[in-house]
Design a protein around this motif. Sequence first.
Motif, PDB file in Angstrom:
ATOM      1  N   ASP A   2      -7.398   7.271 -13.303  1.00  0.00           N
ATOM      2  CA  ASP A   2      -6.599   6.124 -12.876  1.00  0.00           C
ATOM      3  C   ASP A   2      -5.659   6.476 -11.723  1.00  0.00           C
ATOM      4  OD1 ASP A   2      -5.066   7.738 -14.540  1.00  0.00           O
ATOM      5  OD2 ASP A   2      -3.854   6.051 -15.267  1.00  0.00           O
ATOM      6  N   ILE A   3      -5.137   7.697 -11.717  1.00  0.00           N
ATOM      7  CA  ILE A   3      -4.270   8.115 -10.615  1.00  0.00           C
ATOM      8  C   ILE A   3      -5.087   8.298  -9.339  1.00  0.00           C
ATOM      9  CG2 ILE A   3      -2.714   9.926  -9.795  1.00  0.00           C
ATOM     10  CD1 ILE A   3      -1.861  10.362 -12.672  1.00  0.00           C
ATOM     11  N   VAL A   4      -6.278   8.852  -9.451  1.00  0.00           N
ATOM     12  CA  VAL A   4      -7.140   9.046  -8.284  1.00  0.00           C
ATOM     13  C   VAL A   4      -7.554   7.694  -7.705  1.00  0.00           C
ATOM     14  CG1 VAL A   4      -9.356   9.953  -7.505  1.00  0.00           C
ATOM     15  CG2 VAL A   4      -7.949  11.293  -9.068  1.00  0.00           C
ATOM     16  N   LEU A   5      -7.942   6.759  -8.563  1.00  0.00           N
ATOM     17  CA  LEU A   5      -8.328   5.431  -8.091  1.00  0.00           C
ATOM     18  C   LEU A   5      -7.154   4.679  -7.469  1.00  0.00           C
ATOM     19  CD1 LEU A   5     -10.762   4.244 -10.897  1.00  0.00           C
ATOM     20  CD2 LEU A   5     -11.312   4.938  -8.565  1.00  0.00           C
ATOM     21  N   GLN A   6      -5.974   4.819  -8.067  1.00  0.00           N
ATOM     22  CA  GLN A   6      -4.793   4.173  -7.507  1.00  0.00           C
ATOM     23  C   GLN A   6      -4.469   4.763  -6.138  1.00  0.00           C
ATOM     24  OE1 GLN A   6      -1.238   4.618  -9.818  1.00  0.00           O
ATOM     25  NE2 GLN A   6      -0.043   3.295  -8.471  1.00  0.00           N
ATOM     26  N   THR A   7      -4.625   6.066  -5.969  1.00  0.00           N
ATOM     27  CA  THR A   7      -4.364   6.713  -4.681  1.00  0.00           C
ATOM     28  C   THR A   7      -5.337   6.220  -3.616  1.00  0.00           C
ATOM     29  OG1 THR A   7      -3.586   8.678  -5.858  1.00  0.00           O
ATOM     30  CG2 THR A   7      -4.130   8.932  -3.526  1.00  0.00           C
ATOM     31  N   ILE A   8      -6.612   6.166  -3.948  1.00  0.00           N
ATOM     32  CA  ILE A   8      -7.619   5.722  -2.979  1.00  0.00           C
ATOM     33  C   ILE A   8      -7.404   4.252  -2.619  1.00  0.00           C
ATOM     34  CG2 ILE A   8     -10.087   5.291  -2.676  1.00  0.00           C
ATOM     35  CD1 ILE A   8     -10.565   7.825  -4.367  1.00  0.00           C
ATOM     36  N   PHE A   9      -7.144   3.410  -3.620  1.00  0.00           N
ATOM     37  CA  PHE A   9      -6.927   1.985  -3.360  1.00  0.00           C
ATOM     38  C   PHE A   9      -5.684   1.760  -2.502  1.00  0.00           C
ATOM     39  CE2 PHE A   9      -4.815  -1.992  -4.609  1.00  0.00           C
ATOM     40  CZ  PHE A   9      -5.757  -2.886  -4.138  1.00  0.00           C
ATOM     41  N   SER A  10      -4.596   2.457  -2.811  1.00  0.00           N
ATOM     42  CA  SER A  10      -3.364   2.252  -2.041  1.00  0.00           C
ATOM     43  C   SER A  10      -3.502   2.789  -0.621  1.00  0.00           C
ATOM     44  CB  SER A  10      -2.183   2.909  -2.751  1.00  0.00           C
ATOM     45  OG  SER A  10      -2.396   4.307  -2.860  1.00  0.00           O
ATOM     46  N   LEU A  11      -4.246   3.867  -0.448  1.00  0.00           N
ATOM     47  CA  LEU A  11      -4.475   4.384   0.894  1.00  0.00           C
ATOM     48  C   LEU A  11      -5.304   3.400   1.719  1.00  0.00           C
ATOM     49  CD1 LEU A  11      -4.154   6.774   2.862  1.00  0.00           C
ATOM     50  CD2 LEU A  11      -6.322   7.620   1.985  1.00  0.00           C
ATOM     51  N   LEU A  12      -6.349   2.853   1.127  1.00  0.00           N
ATOM     52  CA  LEU A  12      -7.170   1.875   1.839  1.00  0.00           C
ATOM     53  C   LEU A  12      -6.383   0.605   2.158  1.00  0.00           C
ATOM     54  CD1 LEU A  12     -10.595   2.198  -0.007  1.00  0.00           C
ATOM     55  CD2 LEU A  12      -9.979   3.040   2.267  1.00  0.00           C
ATOM     56  N   LEU A  13      -5.539   0.176   1.233  1.00  0.00           N
ATOM     57  CA  LEU A  13      -4.711  -1.006   1.463  1.00  0.00           C
ATOM     58  C   LEU A  13      -3.722  -0.771   2.597  1.00  0.00           C
ATOM     59  CD1 LEU A  13      -4.199  -3.869   0.303  1.00  0.00           C
ATOM     60  CD2 LEU A  13      -2.390  -2.838  -1.076  1.00  0.00           C
ATOM     61  N   ALA A  14      -3.107   0.399   2.628  1.00  0.00           N
ATOM     62  CA  ALA A  14      -2.151   0.710   3.695  1.00  0.00           C
ATOM     63  C   ALA A  14      -2.849   0.828   5.047  1.00  0.00           C
ATOM     64  CB  ALA A  14      -1.408   2.000   3.368  1.00  0.00           C
ATOM     65  N   GLY A  45       0.817  -1.209   0.000  1.00  0.00           N
ATOM     66  CA  GLY A  45       0.000   0.000   0.000  1.00  0.00           C
ATOM     67  C   GLY A  45       0.850   1.259   0.000  1.00  0.00           C
ATOM     68  N   ILE A  46       1.915   1.271   0.797  1.00  0.00           N
ATOM     69  CA  ILE A  46       2.805   2.437   0.847  1.00  0.00           C
ATOM     70  C   ILE A  46       3.541   2.617  -0.475  1.00  0.00           C
ATOM     71  CG2 ILE A  46       4.870   3.377   1.977  1.00  0.00           C
ATOM     72  CD1 ILE A  46       2.343   3.657   3.626  1.00  0.00           C
ATOM     73  N   VAL A  47       4.016   1.513  -1.058  1.00  0.00           N
ATOM     74  CA  VAL A  47       4.720   1.599  -2.348  1.00  0.00           C
ATOM     75  C   VAL A  47       3.773   2.107  -3.443  1.00  0.00           C
ATOM     76  CG1 VAL A  47       5.796   0.199  -4.156  1.00  0.00           C
ATOM     77  CG2 VAL A  47       6.480  -0.103  -1.776  1.00  0.00           C
ATOM     78  N   LEU A  48       2.539   1.592  -3.457  1.00  0.00           N
ATOM     79  CA  LEU A  48       1.568   2.066  -4.443  1.00  0.00           C
ATOM     80  C   LEU A  48       1.192   3.522  -4.214  1.00  0.00           C
ATOM     81  CD1 LEU A  48      -0.822  -0.994  -4.802  1.00  0.00           C
ATOM     82  CD2 LEU A  48       0.847  -0.148  -6.461  1.00  0.00           C
ATOM     83  N   LEU A  49       1.181   3.958  -2.966  1.00  0.00           N
ATOM     84  CA  LEU A  49       0.894   5.356  -2.660  1.00  0.00           C
ATOM     85  C   LEU A  49       2.012   6.264  -3.170  1.00  0.00           C
ATOM     86  CD1 LEU A  49      -1.354   6.935  -1.272  1.00  0.00           C
ATOM     87  CD2 LEU A  49      -0.027   6.817   0.827  1.00  0.00           C
ATOM     88  N   PHE A  50       3.260   5.831  -3.000  1.00  0.00           N
ATOM     89  CA  PHE A  50       4.372   6.593  -3.565  1.00  0.00           C
ATOM     90  C   PHE A  50       4.323   6.595  -5.092  1.00  0.00           C
ATOM     91  CE2 PHE A  50       6.737   5.964   0.538  1.00  0.00           C
ATOM     92  CZ  PHE A  50       6.811   7.313   0.844  1.00  0.00           C
ATOM     93  N   HIS A  51       3.918   5.479  -5.684  1.00  0.00           N
ATOM     94  CA  HIS A  51       3.804   5.420  -7.137  1.00  0.00           C
ATOM     95  C   HIS A  51       2.713   6.362  -7.637  1.00  0.00           C
ATOM     96  CE1 HIS A  51       2.496   3.793 -11.056  1.00  0.00           C
ATOM     97  NE2 HIS A  51       3.794   3.627 -11.232  1.00  0.00           N
ATOM     98  N   ALA A  52       1.611   6.444  -6.913  1.00  0.00           N
ATOM     99  CA  ALA A  52       0.547   7.364  -7.301  1.00  0.00           C
ATOM    100  C   ALA A  52       1.010   8.816  -7.182  1.00  0.00           C
ATOM    101  CB  ALA A  52      -0.689   7.138  -6.436  1.00  0.00           C
ATOM    102  N   ALA A  53       1.796   9.116  -6.165  1.00  0.00           N
ATOM    103  CA  ALA A  53       2.332  10.481  -6.022  1.00  0.00           C
ATOM    104  C   ALA A  53       3.296  10.799  -7.149  1.00  0.00           C
ATOM    105  CB  ALA A  53       3.019  10.628  -4.669  1.00  0.00           C
ATOM    106  N   TYR A  54       4.130   9.829  -7.519  1.00  0.00           N
ATOM    107  CA  TYR A  54       5.056  10.033  -8.635  1.00  0.00           C
ATOM    108  C   TYR A  54       4.292  10.218  -9.951  1.00  0.00           C
ATOM    109  CZ  TYR A  54       8.935   9.235 -11.829  1.00  0.00           C
ATOM    110  OH  TYR A  54       9.854   9.371 -12.827  1.00  0.00           O
ATOM    111  N   SER A  55       3.224   9.443 -10.138  1.00  0.00           N
ATOM    112  CA  SER A  55       2.415   9.573 -11.354  1.00  0.00           C
ATOM    113  C   SER A  55       1.740  10.937 -11.414  1.00  0.00           C
ATOM    114  CB  SER A  55       1.349   8.480 -11.411  1.00  0.00           C
ATOM    115  OG  SER A  55       1.943   7.220 -11.466  1.00  0.00           O
ATOM    116  N   ALA A  56       1.281  11.435 -10.273  1.00  0.00           N
ATOM    117  CA  ALA A  56       0.660  12.764 -10.246  1.00  0.00           C
ATOM    118  C   ALA A  56       1.683  13.840 -10.575  1.00  0.00           C
ATOM    119  CB  ALA A  56       0.032  13.019  -8.880  1.00  0.00           C
ATOM    120  N   ALA A  57       2.906  13.696 -10.062  1.00  0.00           N
ATOM    121  CA  ALA A  57       3.962  14.671 -10.372  1.00  0.00           C
ATOM    122  C   ALA A  57       4.335  14.616 -11.855  1.00  0.00           C
ATOM    123  CB  ALA A  57       5.180  14.415  -9.505  1.00  0.00           C
ATOM    124  N   GLN A  58       4.397  13.422 -12.408  1.00  0.00           N
ATOM    125  CA  GLN A  58       4.689  13.277 -13.832  1.00  0.00           C
ATOM    126  C   GLN A  58       3.584  13.887 -14.694  1.00  0.00           C
ATOM    127  OE1 GLN A  58       7.983  12.717 -13.943  1.00  0.00           O
ATOM    128  NE2 GLN A  58       7.608  11.331 -15.664  1.00  0.00           N
TER     129      GLN A  58
END
Length: 118
Positions: free
Chosen positions: A44-56, A13-26
Amino acid sequence: MSSSMNKYMFILGIVLLFHAAYSAAQHRSYLRLTEQEFTSLPADIVLQTIFSLLLAVFGVTMIAGEFKEIRSNIDLQKKTWKNLNNRPSFYTFNHRGHIFNPIAFSRSSSGKGALEAN
């Protein structure tokens, strides 16, 4: 689930959250390069952020273990009146009382008090 599985879920979840932040910056840098105005992030970035936050959050709550009851009267109902006044954190074993009565607190090997041994 096992504890190691919950730890892996938290780390994922934390790794996916960092990936979503990197994708948003890109995405923001892409919009700056193409001189487009920023309106919102792609879905897709918003959904990835919500999913990774819930997973973490789920992973960390499963790692934490059993929760205690918020109400204190649940724990106090199990104790008797004798145990309520018992406070082990206030026990004192090393104090200055031996200065006033050294005979009572220090005994020599022969059974005589400290003053009699001198």
